[in-house]
Structures are given as C-alpha cells and as structure tokens.
Motif scaffolding. Structure first.
Motif, mmCIF file in Angstrom:
data_model
loop_
_atom_site.group_PDB
_atom_site.id
_atom_site.type_symbol
_atom_site.label_atom_id
_atom_site.label_comp_id
_atom_site.label_asym_id
_atom_site.label_seq_id
_atom_site.Cartn_x
_atom_site.Cartn_y
_atom_site.Cartn_z
ATOM 1 N N LEU A 1 28.068 -28.663 -72.260
ATOM 2 C CA LEU A 1 27.609 -28.065 -73.510
ATOM 3 C C LEU A 1 27.956 -28.883 -74.745
ATOM 4 O O LEU A 1 27.477 -28.577 -75.837
ATOM 5 N N THR A 2 28.771 -29.911 -74.624
ATOM 6 C CA THR A 2 29.323 -30.579 -75.804
ATOM 7 C C THR A 2 28.700 -31.935 -76.105
ATOM 8 O O THR A 2 29.116 -32.604 -77.041
ATOM 9 N N ASP A 3 27.710 -32.358 -75.326
ATOM 10 C CA ASP A 3 27.081 -33.652 -75.594
ATOM 11 C C ASP A 3 26.035 -33.515 -76.696
ATOM 12 O O ASP A 3 25.480 -32.429 -76.921
ATOM 13 N N PRO A 4 25.713 -34.622 -77.410
ATOM 14 C CA PRO A 4 24.658 -34.561 -78.427
ATOM 15 C C PRO A 4 23.350 -34.056 -77.824
ATOM 16 O O PRO A 4 22.998 -34.404 -76.698
ATOM 17 N N PRO A 5 22.624 -33.218 -78.552
ATOM 18 C CA PRO A 5 21.453 -32.557 -77.979
ATOM 19 C C PRO A 5 20.217 -33.453 -77.883
ATOM 20 O O PRO A 5 20.073 -34.449 -78.593
ATOM 21 N N LEU A 6 19.323 -33.042 -76.996
ATOM 22 C CA LEU A 6 17.979 -33.599 -76.875
ATOM 23 C C LEU A 6 17.005 -32.508 -77.302
ATOM 24 O O LEU A 6 17.051 -31.388 -76.786
ATOM 25 N N VAL A 7 16.115 -32.825 -78.240
ATOM 26 C CA VAL A 7 15.110 -31.880 -78.723
ATOM 27 C C VAL A 7 13.738 -32.369 -78.269
ATOM 28 O O VAL A 7 13.408 -33.547 -78.436
ATOM 29 N N MET A 8 12.947 -31.469 -77.678
ATOM 30 C CA MET A 8 11.605 -31.808 -77.235
ATOM 31 C C MET A 8 10.612 -30.785 -77.785
ATOM 32 O O MET A 8 10.922 -29.594 -77.886
ATOM 33 N N ALA B 1 12.097 -27.087 -77.276
ATOM 34 C CA ALA B 1 13.293 -26.907 -76.453
ATOM 35 C C ALA B 1 14.437 -27.753 -76.984
ATOM 36 O O ALA B 1 14.227 -28.830 -77.549
ATOM 37 N N VAL B 2 15.647 -27.236 -76.793
ATOM 38 C CA VAL B 2 16.871 -27.968 -77.104
ATOM 39 C C VAL B 2 17.725 -27.965 -75.846
ATOM 40 O O VAL B 2 18.022 -26.899 -75.287
ATOM 41 N N PHE B 3 18.108 -29.160 -75.371
ATOM 42 C CA PHE B 3 18.927 -29.311 -74.175
ATOM 43 C C PHE B 3 20.246 -29.985 -74.536
ATOM 44 O O PHE B 3 20.304 -30.786 -75.489
ATOM 45 N N ASN B 4 21.292 -29.697 -73.774
ATOM 46 C CA ASN B 4 22.457 -30.580 -73.832
ATOM 47 C C ASN B 4 21.959 -31.965 -73.411
ATOM 48 O O ASN B 4 21.365 -32.128 -72.349
ATOM 49 N N GLY B 5 22.198 -32.978 -74.236
ATOM 50 C CA GLY B 5 21.488 -34.231 -74.094
ATOM 51 C C GLY B 5 21.928 -35.161 -72.989
ATOM 52 O O GLY B 5 21.278 -36.180 -72.751
ATOM 53 N N ASP B 6 23.018 -34.850 -72.295
ATOM 54 C CA ASP B 6 23.493 -35.715 -71.220
ATOM 55 C C ASP B 6 23.914 -34.844 -70.039
ATOM 56 O O ASP B 6 24.969 -34.215 -70.071
ATOM 57 N N PRO B 7 23.099 -34.783 -68.976
ATOM 58 C CA PRO B 7 23.461 -33.932 -67.832
ATOM 59 C C PRO B 7 24.588 -34.488 -66.985
ATOM 60 O O PRO B 7 25.094 -33.796 -66.098
ATOM 61 N N GLY B 8 24.995 -35.735 -67.215
ATOM 62 C CA GLY B 8 26.047 -36.344 -66.407
ATOM 63 C C GLY B 8 25.483 -37.091 -65.217
ATOM 64 O O GLY B 8 24.411 -36.776 -64.705
ATOM 65 N N ASP B 9 26.192 -38.089 -64.763
ATOM 66 C CA ASP B 9 25.735 -38.898 -63.642
ATOM 67 C C ASP B 9 25.612 -38.047 -62.376
ATOM 68 O O ASP B 9 26.550 -37.346 -61.993
ATOM 69 N N GLY C 1 6.726 -34.982 -78.354
ATOM 70 C CA GLY C 1 7.727 -35.936 -78.814
ATOM 71 C C GLY C 1 9.111 -35.441 -78.470
ATOM 72 O O GLY C 1 9.316 -34.269 -78.143
ATOM 73 N N TYR C 2 10.082 -36.338 -78.524
ATOM 74 C CA TYR C 2 11.466 -35.970 -78.209
ATOM 75 C C TYR C 2 12.405 -36.801 -79.069
ATOM 76 O O TYR C 2 12.068 -37.911 -79.521
ATOM 77 N N ARG C 3 13.596 -36.231 -79.289
ATOM 78 C CA ARG C 3 14.602 -36.911 -80.103
ATOM 79 C C ARG C 3 15.983 -36.600 -79.552
ATOM 80 O O ARG C 3 16.370 -35.423 -79.437
ATOM 81 N N HIS C 4 16.708 -37.630 -79.163
ATOM 82 C CA HIS C 4 18.100 -37.499 -78.774
ATOM 83 C C HIS C 4 18.942 -37.939 -79.962
ATOM 84 O O HIS C 4 18.799 -39.053 -80.461
ATOM 85 N N VAL C 5 19.836 -37.056 -80.427
ATOM 86 C CA VAL C 5 20.521 -37.308 -81.689
ATOM 87 C C VAL C 5 21.845 -38.041 -81.525
ATOM 88 O O VAL C 5 22.531 -38.324 -82.505
ATOM 89 N N GLY C 6 22.230 -38.353 -80.309
ATOM 90 C CA GLY C 6 23.479 -39.080 -80.096
ATOM 91 C C GLY C 6 23.362 -40.546 -80.478
ATOM 92 O O GLY C 6 22.278 -41.059 -80.757
#
Length: 452
Positions: free
Chosen positions: A238-245, A217-225, A269-274
């Motif tokens: 849609l514009t935040d660095p992605p999270l890959v799981m 899965a690939v998610f927008n990496g920051d859903p916001g507070d 495993g997971y990787r946030h690229v920001g």
C-alpha cells in the motif's frame, strides 16, 4: 506472519464463507459460460452442487491451461518447455445472497507450473512468448468488492489487475503472445499490476450509455517482484507511489442481432508518479557510458504513456455475432524516451472465426508485434561503444504469430501455434558468443485450454 500459502487459503475461505450464507429466492440470471461440463453428461454437476451454488448467486469457474513450447532454432539454447496454469475463479452476487443490491464480490487464484520460460531462458526477449508464463507458485490474484448503481456508476475496491480492463483488445486475446504490452511491462516497476501480479487499488467506471464507458483507476504502483518479494500475491502493498490509469471506450454494433459490423475504440493513458531514472545521463550531466561518470542516473519525476486500441469486424456472416467472421485489431502506444526502455509499441492482427467448413467454433489468425528501444537507451549503447565497451546498439524487437484454435468439445480447445522471433532483446549480444548478436528463431507450441 503466517506462511503465504496459509494467507491465500484464508483469503479464499473468507470469500467462500461470505457466499455460503443466506440464499435469496431469485433465479439465476444469464447463462453459464461455455463449459466442458456440457460434454460430461451426468458428471457435469455431481449432486447438483454447482446449480445450488448458482441459485445463491455463487459462480465457481475452473480454468485449466497447459502447453508445450519449443524453439528448434535460435536463442541461447533450444529445446522444449512445459507451462501450465490452473485457475479458480469465484464470483458472488451479493444481491441474490443477502439482498445487497448492486454488490458483487470476486476472487481468483492460480497454480502456475513453468519449467523454464522461453522468453528468458532462450531468447532474452522483451515481448511475451506465452501469456501464462510466470514464476512457478500458488498465487492469489484479484480479490475485490464492487458496487454498481442504476446511474451507470460502478466502484471496485480491493486487489486489482489492470490488464483485465485496460489496454486490452478482445480480438487479439486468442494469441499466445497477446499480453499486457511490453511498453508497460518493461517500463513500470515490477511490470505493473498485471498478470501474474495484482495490487491494491480502486477503479471507478461510468457507463452513461450502452456504447460508451469511462474508466479511472488508482493502483499501488509497484506490486513487487513475482519471484521474490511477492511470490504468493498476498503482500497487499500500500505504500508505493501510485499508478493512475484512465480509459475512454466506445463500441458499435455489439448486439447479437445488430445488422452492421461490430467494433470498438479505446483511448487511454497512465501515469506512475514515483521517481524514474534517465537512461543516458547521470546527475552531473555526464553520459552514463562515460568512465568518468559516477553511475548515478539523473532522477526524473514519474513516467507514463498514451495508447489507443481498435477492434473492427470486417465481415459478419448472416446470423453471426460481433466476434464471428473476419476481424482485425491494433494497439499503439508511446512513452517518453528519456526514462523508458520501450518508447513505441505497436501490435495488431487478423482473426477469422466460425468460417471453417464443418467447424463453426474454430478460429485462426495472424498477429504481429513491434517494440522499439527508446532513444536514451539507444544513446547509452552508442556511448558505451564510443568509450570502448562491448555489445551492440539495440534498435527494436518484433515477432510474428500464426495460430489455430480448434474446439475439441464445448469448453475445451486445442491450439497449435507458430511464432517467429526477430532481433530478440532489441539486438543484444549473445553471452555465449561475444561479438555476435543473439539470433532470433522459431517457436512451435501446442496449448490445451479447458473451462469448467
């Protein structure tokens, strides 16, 4: 832009309008979930509306969870709080609706009421006290479309929550503190795409065999507070660095008539690229706790982690299913300690289901959780003390939970619960008592859950 509550309403109406059209002639497949409707007699489905919707491929489920929790001892303050979550879940089989083979639409939304939250109000905890705790609001959660192929491939696109499929233990779900683990919730931006937050993304699933699955899965990496920038879940960032799981799952003896003990193993495993910040050193190599430091942390490239989840049945009564008898579970995860507050997470427990004499639908269990503060954060605490600052060197936080879930009627459970909190915040200072640790303590609770 229209108010957020209006946007939630519009999003729900779009899915409902999609579902209200052409009816297919096929009969509904599979049983409905165990519902409190079974105890309501002729009031379970007034006018046959629910049956008519399901004949068209539309399943509407309502889930109501309410609880009272209190800490008679420990933390910043004592006393009870109330929390409630009312959830509407809509699933539309587009094959039965319009002959779109393999397509499913899904949406769910919450109404959350929380009078304080013991995790923040009382204990400043890292670990969850209640898995329905969230900012009081009306919130859209997931909204997605999925296409499944006969080859075992499924693609899901829309607003997604990672905790529904990733890093989850089925055995551990009855516990109030079982949640999106703190190693992801504390380390990812805004806690990551997990309750109560979801974020746009896509998920690919492959089931080459009934006992084997792979997820990516690939998610927008920051859903916001959740309390400020994305209070109603309708920002669709849609514009935040992605999270890959990614996760690989294998299962055994899951059929109702399987002779052996059921179990599953998940490796992921997971990787946030920001960008990430070093928790001990600044951009010039000085320690952040040093008064000479400018306070600008060294910038690092991304963060991530690896995890494993194990569920295993130890005793299966004659005629029992994969969730009956005695089962254990464990989750273990690690993340780089230079950029993450939590670098090691472990939780697990034991659940006994269907073995209480005269109460075949009750279950009870014991769980433990451990979250270790990362080496860089511990080093920052030591540096702060070296240079004359206050506070303590944080180490780890742990909790113990004992819970009993009793069925009052089909679809309605009541759950008394006791938790013991150790070293809240990893060993932080009590802000009302400088020089003293914030004390752990006990949490007593009662939860009611009804499904319709």
């Amino acid at each position: 832009m229209p108010p957020a509550s209006f946007r939630i309403f519009v999003a729900a109406c779009l899915v409902l309008a999609l579902a209200a059209g052409k009816a297919a002639g096929a009969e509904p497949e599979g049983p409905l979930p165990v519902s409190i409707g079974a105890a309501l007699g002729p009031f379970a489905d007034p006018g046959g509306v629910r049956a008519a919707l399901r004949a068209r491929g539309i399943d509407l489920t309502l889930l109501s969870t309410h609880e009272v929790l209190g800490n008679p001892k420990g933390g910043l303050r004592t006393g009870p709080i109330y929390a409630g979550k009312s959830e509407a879940i809509l699933s539309v089989d587009l094959d039965r609706w319009a002959g779109l083979s393999g397509f499913t639409a899904f949406a769910n939304a919450f109404r959350i009421d929380d009078t304080g939250g013991l995790r923040d109000r009382s204990f400043r905890r890292l670990v969850t006290v209640s898995n329905i705790e969230a900012a009081s609001t009306t919130r859209l959660s997931e909204l997605w479309l999925e296409r499944r192929w006969a080859s075992g491939v499924a693609l899901r696109v829309g607003q997604l929550a990672a905790d529904g499929e990733f890093f989850a233990s089925e055995t551990g779900k009855p516990f109030l503190s079982n949640d999106w683990p703190t190693i992801t919730g504390a380390n990812l931006p805004s806690g990551g795409p997990a309750y109560p937050l979801a974020t746009p993304g896509l998920r690919l699933r492959y089931d080459p065999m009934p006992h084997l699955s792979g997820l990516l899965a690939v998610f927008n990496g920051d859903p916001g507070d959740q309390g400020m920038t994305n209070r109603h879940g309708t920002n669709f960032r849609l514009t935040d660095p992605p999270l890959v799981m990614a996760e690989l799952q294998t299962r055994w003896n899951q059929d109702a008539d399987a002779p052996g003990l059921a179990g599953s193993l998940k490796l992921g495993g997971y990787r946030h690229v920001g960008p990430a910040a070093h928790l001990r050193f600044d951009a010039e190599g000085l320690r952040l706790g040093d008064p000479a430091s400018l306070g600008s942390a060294r910038r690092l490239r991304g963060t991530g982690g690896l995890y494993a989840v194990m569920d295993q049945q130890l005793y299966r009564p004659e005629g029992g299913g994969p969730a009956s008898g005695i089962s254990v579970y464990a989750r273990l995860a690690g993340s780089p300690s230079d950029r993450n507050l939590i670098d090691l997470w472990a939780d697990g427990g034991l659940v006994v289901a269907g073995l209480v004499p005269g109460r075949p639908d009750d279950l009870f269990g014991l769980s433990v959780i451990y979250a270790r503060i990362g080496a860089a954060a511990r080093g920052f605490d030591r540096d702060r003390l070296t240079f004359g600052g206050g506070g303590f060197v944080r180490t780890a936080e742990a909790s113990l939970e004992l819970s009993y879930q009793m069925q009052v009627a089909p679809g309605w459970t009541v759950q008394p619960d006791i938790q013991c909190v150790f070293n809240p915040g990893g060993g932080i200072e009590n802000p009302s008592k400088p020089g003293a640790h914030l004390d752990g303590g006990y949490v007593f609770g009662l939860r009611s859950t009804a499904l319709y």
